[in-house]
Design an enzyme around this catalytic site. Structure first.
Site, PDB file in Angstrom:
ATOM      1  N   MET A  58      -2.028  -5.441   4.136  1.00  0.00           N
ATOM      2  CA  MET A  58      -1.224  -6.541   4.670  1.00  0.00           C
ATOM      3  C   MET A  58      -1.954  -7.881   4.522  1.00  0.00           C
ATOM      4  O   MET A  58      -1.889  -8.720   5.417  1.00  0.00           O
ATOM      5  CB  MET A  58      -0.885  -6.289   6.157  1.00  0.00           C
ATOM      6  N   ASP A 108      10.219   4.327   7.679  1.00  0.00           N
ATOM      7  CA  ASP A 108       9.801   2.937   7.465  1.00  0.00           C
ATOM      8  C   ASP A 108      10.447   2.341   6.227  1.00  0.00           C
ATOM      9  O   ASP A 108      10.851   3.071   5.327  1.00  0.00           O
ATOM     10  CB  ASP A 108       8.299   2.926   7.146  1.00  0.00           C
ATOM     11  N   LYS A 110      10.049  -1.987   9.506  1.00  0.00           N
ATOM     12  CA  LYS A 110       9.533  -3.272   9.973  1.00  0.00           C
ATOM     13  C   LYS A 110       8.817  -3.891   8.795  1.00  0.00           C
ATOM     14  O   LYS A 110       7.816  -3.371   8.344  1.00  0.00           O
ATOM     15  CB  LYS A 110       8.512  -3.081  11.095  1.00  0.00           C
TER      16      LYS A 110
HETATM   17  N1  SAH Z   1       0.105   3.631   6.425  1.00  0.00           N
HETATM   18  C1  SAH Z   1       0.069   2.867   5.179  1.00  0.00           C
HETATM   19  C2  SAH Z   1      -0.265   1.411   5.419  1.00  0.00           C
HETATM   20  C3  SAH Z   1       0.800   0.645   6.170  1.00  0.00           C
HETATM   21  S1  SAH Z   1       0.407  -1.048   6.336  1.00  0.00           S
HETATM   22  C4  SAH Z   1      -0.930   3.518   4.221  1.00  0.00           C
HETATM   23  O1  SAH Z   1      -1.703   4.384   4.629  1.00  0.00           O
HETATM   24  O2  SAH Z   1      -0.933   3.151   3.048  1.00  0.00           O
HETATM   25  C5  SAH Z   1       1.361  -1.760   5.030  1.00  0.00           C
HETATM   26  C6  SAH Z   1       0.451  -2.281   3.936  1.00  0.00           C
HETATM   27  O3  SAH Z   1      -0.023  -1.195   3.152  1.00  0.00           O
HETATM   28  C7  SAH Z   1       1.116  -3.197   2.941  1.00  0.00           C
HETATM   29  O4  SAH Z   1       1.189  -4.518   3.428  1.00  0.00           O
HETATM   30  C8  SAH Z   1       0.168  -3.091   1.759  1.00  0.00           C
HETATM   31  O5  SAH Z   1      -0.999  -3.846   1.979  1.00  0.00           O
HETATM   32  C9  SAH Z   1      -0.216  -1.625   1.819  1.00  0.00           C
HETATM   33  N2  SAH Z   1       0.622  -0.782   0.955  1.00  0.00           N
HETATM   34  C10 SAH Z   1       1.463   0.197   1.335  1.00  0.00           C
HETATM   35  N3  SAH Z   1       2.033   0.780   0.253  1.00  0.00           N
HETATM   36  C11 SAH Z   1       1.528   0.151  -0.830  1.00  0.00           C
HETATM   37  C12 SAH Z   1       1.716   0.295  -2.237  1.00  0.00           C
HETATM   38  N4  SAH Z   1       2.536   1.211  -2.768  1.00  0.00           N
HETATM   39  N5  SAH Z   1       1.012  -0.535  -3.056  1.00  0.00           N
HETATM   40  C13 SAH Z   1       0.168  -1.451  -2.560  1.00  0.00           C
HETATM   41  N6  SAH Z   1      -0.047  -1.636  -1.249  1.00  0.00           N
HETATM   42  C14 SAH Z   1       0.622  -0.844  -0.397  1.00  0.00           C
END
Ligand code: SAH
Length: 258
Positions: free
Chosen positions: A173, A37, A59
Site C-alpha cells: 500500500m 475483498d 475496501k
Molecule cells: N493480504 C495481502 C495484502 C493486502 S494489503 C497480501 O498478503 O498480499 C493490499 C496491498 O497489497 C496493495 O496495496 C499492494 O501493495 C499489495 N498487493 C496485493 N496484491 C498485489 C498484486 N497482485 N500485485 C502487487 N501488489 C499487490
C-alpha cells in the site's frame, strides 16, 4: 470440510488462480457463503461454484467501502445463521488484512475460526521479477511494512530502523506515499542509488514491473504503474540480474499470457 457455523479466513493469493492453494480451493468449494475483498482476483472468483453466495465487501482506498465493523458483523451473523463461511482475502490473510478484528469478532461470538494461508504479494512480485528477496550476506532481513496512512495523517514509521542497507523492504500500500518513503529512507541513511522495484498486478496477465533507484522512486510511482495494486521493493537484492527476464517480458506483452 467446513462445518455449519464455522468461519475460515482464506488466502486467495495475488490474483492468478493457479497460485491458490489446493486447500483454499477445497474450502471455496465447500462454503455456502463467501465474503471477498476487492483484491481477490477475477480468475479466483470464477472458481466459486454457482450455488455459493458471493458477497463483495471490498475496501479500496478512495472507493466505496464497508467499514471493518460492518464486515465483522456480517461474518458473525452468517455463521450464527449456520452458514459455512469463507472470508476470502487477497494474498495471505495474516498480512495487512485486518484478520485480527475478524478473528476477535468470531471468538467473542463463540464462533470457531481458522486460517488458510495464501501466497502474499511480496512472494508473487519476487517471482515476477525472477529475483530472490533475500541474498546471502547482502540482504539478511526481509521487512514487510505498510505505508498506508489514514487520510490527512503523516506516515508514522520508524524510518531509522527501516533504512537498513542489509534488508529488503516489501512495502505494501505504498504507491501514494512513494515520495515520502523515498525522502525519509534517504534522510535516514539509505543510499540514493539503492535498487528499487515496483510491481503492479503481480502474477496477473496485466502485470507490470519497473526497476529504478530510491531517489527516482517518486517519479516511477507516478508514471510507471497504473491504478492496480502495486508493491514497492527496496534493497540490494533488487539490483541482481533477474532470472529469465526476456521470457517474462514476452509473456507480459501477450495479454493474459498465463
Ligand atoms: N493480504 C495481502 C495484502 C493486502 S494489503 C497480501 O498478503 O498480499 C493490499 C496491498 O497489497 C496493495 O496495496 C499492494 O501493495 C499489495 N498487493 C496485493 N496484491 C498485489 C498484486 N497482485 N500485485 C502487487 N501488489 C499487490
Amino acid at each position: 470440510m467446513i462445518d455449519a457455523g464455522e468461519v475460515w479466513l482464506v488466502g486467495a493469493g495475488p490474483g492468478d488462480p493457479d497460485l491458490l492453494t489446493r486447500k483454499a480451493e477445497r474450502l471455496i468449494n465447500s462454503a455456502s457463503v463467501i465474503f471477498h475483498d476487492a483484491l481477490v482476483g477475477a480468475g479466483v472468483l470464477e472458481l466459486v461454484p454457482g450455488h455459493v453466495q458471493l458477497v463483495p465487501v471490498g475496501k479500496r482506498s478512495g472507493r466505496h467501502s464497508r467499514d471493518q465493523k460492518t464486515i465483522d458483523a456480517l461474518i458473525v451473523e452468517a455463521a450464527l445463521e449456520g452458514e459455512r463461511v469463507v472470508r476470502l482475502k487477497g494474498g495471505d490473510p495474516a498480512i495487512f488484512a485486518r484478520a485480527t478484528e475478524e478473528i476477535a469478532a468470531c471468538r467473542e461470538a463463540g464462533i470457531p475460526v481458522r486460517i488458510c494461508p495464501g501466497v502474499t504479494a511480496a512472494s508473487a512480485a519476487a517471482a515476477d521479477l525472477g529475483l530472490s528477496l533475500t541474498l546471502r550476506g547482502l540482504a539478511r532481513k526481509l521487512t514487510f511494512v505498510t505505508a498506508h496512512a489514514r487520510a490527512g495523517e503523516e506516515l508514522d514509521l520508524d524510518w531509522q530502523s527501516l533504512a537498513d542497507g542489509q534488508a529488503t523492504l516489501a512495502i505494501y500500500m505504498g504507491k501514494s506515499a512513494a515520495a515520502e518513503v523515498s525522502a525519509r529512507l534517504i534522510e535516514a541513511g539509505l543510499a540514493t542509488d539503492t535498487p528499487v522495484a515496483l510491481v503492479e498486478n503481480a502474477s496477473l496477465g496485466s502485470r507490470r514491473h519497473f526497476k529504478t533507484r530510491l531517489d527516482l522512486l517518486p517519479l516511477a510511482a507516478r508514471t510507471a504503474v497504473g491504478d492496480g495494486p502495486a508493491l514497492i521493493l527496496v534493497g540490494e537484492a533488487l539490483g541482481e540480474a533477474s532470472a529469465g527476464t526476456g521470457k517474462l517480458e514476452a509473456r507480459t506483452l501477450s495479454a493474459n499470457g498465463r
